[in-house]
Design a protein around this motif. Sequence first.
Motif, short mmCIF file in Angstrom:
data_model
loop_
_atom_site.label_atom_id
_atom_site.label_comp_id
_atom_site.label_asym_id
_atom_site.label_seq_id
_atom_site.Cartn_x
_atom_site.Cartn_y
_atom_site.Cartn_z
N ALA A 1 0.80 -1.21 -0.06
CA ALA A 1 0.05 0.06 -0.07
C ALA A 1 0.63 1.29 -0.02
O ALA A 1 2.02 1.16 0.55
CB ALA A 1 -1.04 -0.03 1.17
N ARG A 2 0.27 2.20 -0.52
CA ARG A 2 1.03 3.67 -0.65
C ARG A 2 -0.02 4.78 -0.37
O ARG A 2 -1.07 4.52 -0.69
CB ARG A 2 1.51 3.92 -1.88
N ALA A 3 0.35 5.71 0.51
CA ALA A 3 -0.71 6.81 0.79
C ALA A 3 -0.08 8.19 0.81
O ALA A 3 1.28 8.18 1.00
CB ALA A 3 -1.14 6.80 2.11
N LEU A 4 -0.87 9.27 0.15
CA LEU A 4 -0.30 10.63 0.11
C LEU A 4 -1.40 11.43 0.89
O LEU A 4 -2.48 11.31 0.24
CB LEU A 4 -0.25 11.05 -1.45
N ILE A 5 -1.08 11.89 1.82
CA ILE A 5 -1.85 12.74 2.65
C ILE A 5 -1.36 14.19 2.49
O ILE A 5 -0.30 14.64 2.79
CB ILE A 5 -1.93 12.33 4.17
N THR A 6 -2.29 15.16 2.28
CA THR A 6 -2.22 16.55 2.30
C THR A 6 -3.30 17.21 3.08
O THR A 6 -4.20 16.77 3.62
CB THR A 6 -1.96 17.31 0.67
N PRO A 7 -3.06 18.47 3.31
CA PRO A 7 -3.94 19.41 4.11
C PRO A 7 -5.54 18.95 3.59
O PRO A 7 -6.43 19.43 4.16
CB PRO A 7 -3.60 20.58 4.44
N ASP A 8 -5.51 18.95 2.37
CA ASP A 8 -6.82 18.85 1.51
C ASP A 8 -7.42 17.44 1.24
O ASP A 8 -8.47 17.22 1.09
CB ASP A 8 -6.81 19.62 0.16
N SER A 9 -6.36 16.56 1.21
CA SER A 9 -6.83 15.07 0.62
C SER A 9 -6.05 14.00 0.83
O SER A 9 -5.07 14.24 1.68
CB SER A 9 -6.74 15.23 -0.99
N ILE A 10 -6.61 12.72 0.88
CA ILE A 10 -6.08 11.71 1.31
C ILE A 10 -6.16 10.59 0.00
O ILE A 10 -7.19 10.34 -0.59
CB ILE A 10 -6.79 10.96 2.45
N LYS A 11 -5.22 10.11 -0.40
CA LYS A 11 -5.05 9.32 -1.53
C LYS A 11 -4.56 7.87 -1.13
O LYS A 11 -3.14 7.85 -0.59
CB LYS A 11 -4.34 9.84 -2.68
N ILE A 12 -4.82 6.74 -1.36
CA ILE A 12 -4.48 5.57 -1.03
C ILE A 12 -4.27 4.59 -2.11
O ILE A 12 -5.44 4.26 -2.84
CB ILE A 12 -5.36 5.03 0.09
N LEU A 13 -3.32 3.90 -2.63
CA LEU A 13 -3.22 2.81 -3.32
C LEU A 13 -3.22 1.43 -2.60
O LEU A 13 -2.36 1.33 -1.57
CB LEU A 13 -2.02 2.88 -4.11
N ASN A 14 -4.40 0.50 -2.84
CA ASN A 14 -4.01 -0.62 -2.31
C ASN A 14 -3.67 -1.67 -3.53
O ASN A 14 -4.51 -2.07 -4.21
CB ASN A 14 -5.50 -1.26 -1.75
N LYS A 15 -2.19 -1.98 -3.33
CA LYS A 15 -1.65 -2.71 -4.39
C LYS A 15 -2.02 -4.13 -4.44
O LYS A 15 -1.93 -5.03 -5.55
CB LYS A 15 -0.02 -2.61 -4.20
N LEU A 16 -2.52 -4.86 -3.23
CA LEU A 16 -3.17 -6.03 -3.22
C LEU A 16 -4.44 -6.37 -3.86
O LEU A 16 -4.64 -7.40 -4.52
CB LEU A 16 -3.18 -6.46 -1.71
N LYS A 17 -5.32 -5.20 -3.71
CA LYS A 17 -6.26 -5.23 -4.50
C LYS A 17 -6.63 -4.57 -5.87
O LYS A 17 -7.57 -4.53 -6.54
CB LYS A 17 -7.48 -4.80 -3.65
N SER A 18 -5.54 -3.95 -6.14
CA SER A 18 -5.34 -2.88 -7.31
C SER A 18 -6.70 -1.85 -7.15
O SER A 18 -7.27 -1.81 -8.20
CB SER A 18 -5.41 -3.93 -8.55
N GLU A 19 -6.64 -1.23 -6.09
CA GLU A 19 -7.82 -0.03 -5.97
C GLU A 19 -7.08 0.91 -5.62
O GLU A 19 -6.03 1.14 -4.83
CB GLU A 19 -8.62 -0.81 -4.75
N TYR A 20 -7.70 2.08 -5.79
CA TYR A 20 -7.52 3.54 -5.60
C TYR A 20 -8.69 4.19 -4.91
O TYR A 20 -9.57 4.38 -5.35
CB TYR A 20 -7.05 4.12 -6.99
N LEU A 21 -7.93 4.92 -3.65
CA LEU A 21 -8.88 5.80 -2.91
C LEU A 21 -8.62 7.25 -3.10
O LEU A 21 -7.36 7.69 -2.95
CB LEU A 21 -8.90 5.27 -1.55
N LYS A 22 -9.40 8.05 -3.36
CA LYS A 22 -9.23 9.48 -3.60
C LYS A 22 -10.48 10.21 -2.59
O LYS A 22 -11.40 10.19 -2.88
CB LYS A 22 -9.09 9.83 -4.85
#
Length: 262
Positions: free
Chosen positions: A102-123
């Motif tokens: 998994a990989r995540a990028l968090i800023t004061p405005d947003s949260i983005k997450i890559l679930n590499k096990l399930k090939s899913e993306y959360l924004k």
Amino acid sequence: MKKNILNSLFILSAILLFSACKAKREVVVAPPAKEVVKDNSKADAITLLTNKQLKFNTLALKAKATLDIDGNANDVTMNFRIKDKETIWVSITAAGGIVEVARALITPDSIKILNKLKSEYLKKPFSYIYNFTNKQVNFNTLQAILTGNAAADFLTAQSEIKQNNGVWLVTGNKENLAYRLLFNTLLKVNETNLNDAKNGQALKVTYTDYQKLNEFLFPSAIQINTLSGTKKININLQFTKIDGNVALDFPFSVPKRYTLVK
């Protein structure tokens, strides 16, 4: 030839071991607590504690971690890259740090997450975090939790600040959020407690084994325990790498085959 190869491997191993030992920072031992008679004003106490806050432009961290979600525990490696007040980047790897899950990028405005096990993306907007914690927790609060700092929103004249058995205690309320910060004799946070009884949310963070990072101190170990309704997340971080004010990038790209989670 075989002997030469073995000798080379032995020398290389010795060099790596020496380098690893040399890189390991010494833990700063907190002096024993003692009752302090001096009566500091609240403003003086805030200044005293604020001056001990970790100040940085960037941080690069690597930790051996146990990630426990609702009783399902896994040993992983977590890499953090932080740009002060702007970005928190996290990479989680398994299998001894070989496979990124998994990989995540968090800023004061947003949260983005890559679930590499399930090939899913959360924004999601940053407010997505309020599914797990109180609405008074902002990006700077999250950054403070990860770096052993006291959130600036809690070191204010509105808080109750006093010495308890020779160490500083900061308590107060922000709407539904009750906070309690206990400092050690190094004037660093030893324990942070955030509780929202109305919404059944609680966060406890414990810091141990502070070590020098430039002219400041950083905890070698962080224990994070969260409760939101019936959902429990516990993270035990043992840092193996702590670097401050280094050049960093924050790589985050979404493969076309990934499914966006609504």
